[in-house]
Design an enzyme around this catalytic site. Sequence first.
Site, PDB file in Angstrom:
ATOM      1  N   GLU A 332       0.851  -1.207   0.000  1.00 41.39           N
ATOM      2  CA  GLU A 332       0.000   0.000   0.000  1.00 41.39           C
ATOM      3  C   GLU A 332       0.881   1.249   0.000  1.00 41.39           C
ATOM      4  O   GLU A 332       0.685   2.183   0.773  1.00 41.39           O
ATOM      5  CB  GLU A 332      -0.926  -0.020   1.212  1.00 41.39           C
ATOM      6  CG  GLU A 332      -1.794  -1.272   1.280  1.00 41.39           C
ATOM      7  CD  GLU A 332      -2.624  -1.375   2.538  1.00 41.39           C
ATOM      8  OE1 GLU A 332      -2.386  -0.594   3.476  1.00 41.39           O
ATOM      9  OE2 GLU A 332      -3.513  -2.235   2.597  1.00 41.39           O
ATOM     10  N   CYS A 428     -10.614   0.503   8.132  1.00 44.51           N
ATOM     11  CA  CYS A 428     -10.053   1.770   8.607  1.00 44.51           C
ATOM     12  C   CYS A 428     -10.639   2.970   7.870  1.00 44.51           C
ATOM     13  O   CYS A 428     -10.770   4.059   8.443  1.00 44.51           O
ATOM     14  CB  CYS A 428      -8.533   1.750   8.475  1.00 44.51           C
ATOM     15  SG  CYS A 428      -7.940   1.333   6.820  1.00 44.51           S
TER      16      CYS A 428
END
Length: 669
Positions: A332, A428
């Site tokens: 990521e 998240c």
Amino acid sequence: MEQMQFQKLTGGLGLDREQTRTLPLSQVKIEDSFWSEYVRLVREVVVPYQWEALNDRVPEAAPSYAIRNFRIATGQEQGEFGGMVFQDSDPAKWLEAVGYLLQSSPDPELEALADELVDLIAAAQHPDGYVNNYFTLKEPDGRWTNLAECHELYVAGHLIEGAVAYFRATGKRKILDVACRLADCIDTAFGEAEGKLEGFDGHEEIELALVKLYQVTGELKYLELSQFFLDQRGTNPNFYAEELEKRGGRVHFGHLDIAHDLAYSQAHLPIREQATAEGHAVRLVYLATGMADVAAETGDENLTEACRKLWSNIVTKRMYITGAIGSQEYGESFTFDYDLPNDTVYAETCASIGLVFFARRMLRLEPRGEYADVMERALYNTVVAGMSRDGKSFFYVNPLEVRPGACSKSRIHAHVKPVRQGWFGCACCPPNIARLLASLGEYMYTIGPETIYTHLYIGGTVDLDIAGAKVSVEQMSTYHTDGQVTLLLNTDLDVSFTLALRIPSWSGTVALTINGVALTIRPENIKDGYLHLKRVWQTGDTLDLRFDMPILKMRSHTAVPHTVGKVALQRGPFVYCLEEADNGPALHRFSLPKEGTLSIVEGLGDLPEGVCAIRAEAQIIQLESENEPLYQSEAAHLEEQSAEAIFIPYFFWANRGQGEMNVWVRETF
């Protein structure tokens, strides 16, 4: 003693740089034709929906386990820990969003729900202050043994942020006391003294959270602890390896190559020596946010300069035109300068939110228009694209080019989703969107000793004290529609101060009138992207601003191979895209002639009121017959024919079903 500690923190540099401060949410009321709907959605839909999701009461969503874990930890239910190792952070971010909403306006029912969560968190806290359901339920002897992977300090940081927001809203100390005891527990475990752990978390967050705790309590030890964690990063390259050896080589995720890659966690160099954005994108901007916070509190100019270097590398070489960051799914993460693929991009919603956090902190350090320009770019594009218009589905990944078939059949595209999801196992992003939009009023203004800086043109009212006077500024804005903003000032006495108005980078010309009289804008009145107006202000003074809003053909740096020879359309703060719903499939066939016409289309379909589409004169290559060879030398039949293309604001894509989407389009001459 505290003064000596403070000098140690500042390195003797002092606080001689003029800074600005953020206004409390209680002083800012948003009433805006674009943003009020998002704030309403957060209050009436998103936060209640997320509470249901956190309690596993949304059948179509992936289970959260978050509240259930607290109930198990407190003996109210039987069972085993469920979810990710950092699952506790989701309810903490939910509590933070609630705190911001309550700071803006009271809501007894919402406050009662939050009190339920506060009671659960307090009951789950250990006598020494430790709170973490994963380690309480699953690895009771594993505290602080796997900081590379297990997010312990990250989770603690989110609890602290939620506690501070809720305390500021309600004045209730219960959750703040929980946060202080947790921070004291961390302070007991970490530090340079003998017997303490000289380490740092793999995922930054505790650093910025401790600064918030310092700001609300005045306890200098929390600021010192934040600086300790910042200064530890990159100074012991063997820390993760030593900890891995101590626990016998046991790993949590099984990705040693990622979790123990020092650059992945921004631990490859001391923070003051880092000049490029490396590793996990969310972690990097959370780190930079904490760095800027500490720099602002201590006056550490070396730390400020490190923030400037990271900022410059991100926004000039590693950021997408939508304000997204993070070029690849693996880790990521950032990759290298000018590597900005559009279809395999990661561009996590949380990363753009973190970039907004960083921008706001930089504006506090030094009000410069470039910070607010990027903050605006991320807000109006990636952040709001991360949530559907009904507030019940979300993007984790924010691509700039989508073909649904590739998402389902190509492994390198599997992380890209052509439609928003109801919830995530690693959830998240949804609570992150909620807490940012709930706190949007904190991003609009900052205040210096005698200057009010306007960073975002969002309708509403702000009440403040400046230069010994009480001043109210009412902002009436159709900024996102036609670039018009009106500011009405009310004061309890005539007062001299400076009003600094950001000139957005996309605006060609600016027209200004004060009390109906046109003013000539002189270059000497513009500093760092802000128009500075100093005068004696009186009640009833009215400023009318009009920012020119041309349709812009944006081109990337020629070092970006993915977009060279292509253009993206932008008008005002919005980046635009082609979508299959308006233009049919095979969007790669479209091109825009260099001299082709562009015009505004109002009232298209389901676009929000006042938000326009763009009609573009285009060319299109006709689809070939399936009987045509895959490759051939003759290309006469590929002549492009005249066509029309409809572009919509990027934030709105995927609200009308599944289909293709493109931001960048070929340009023909």
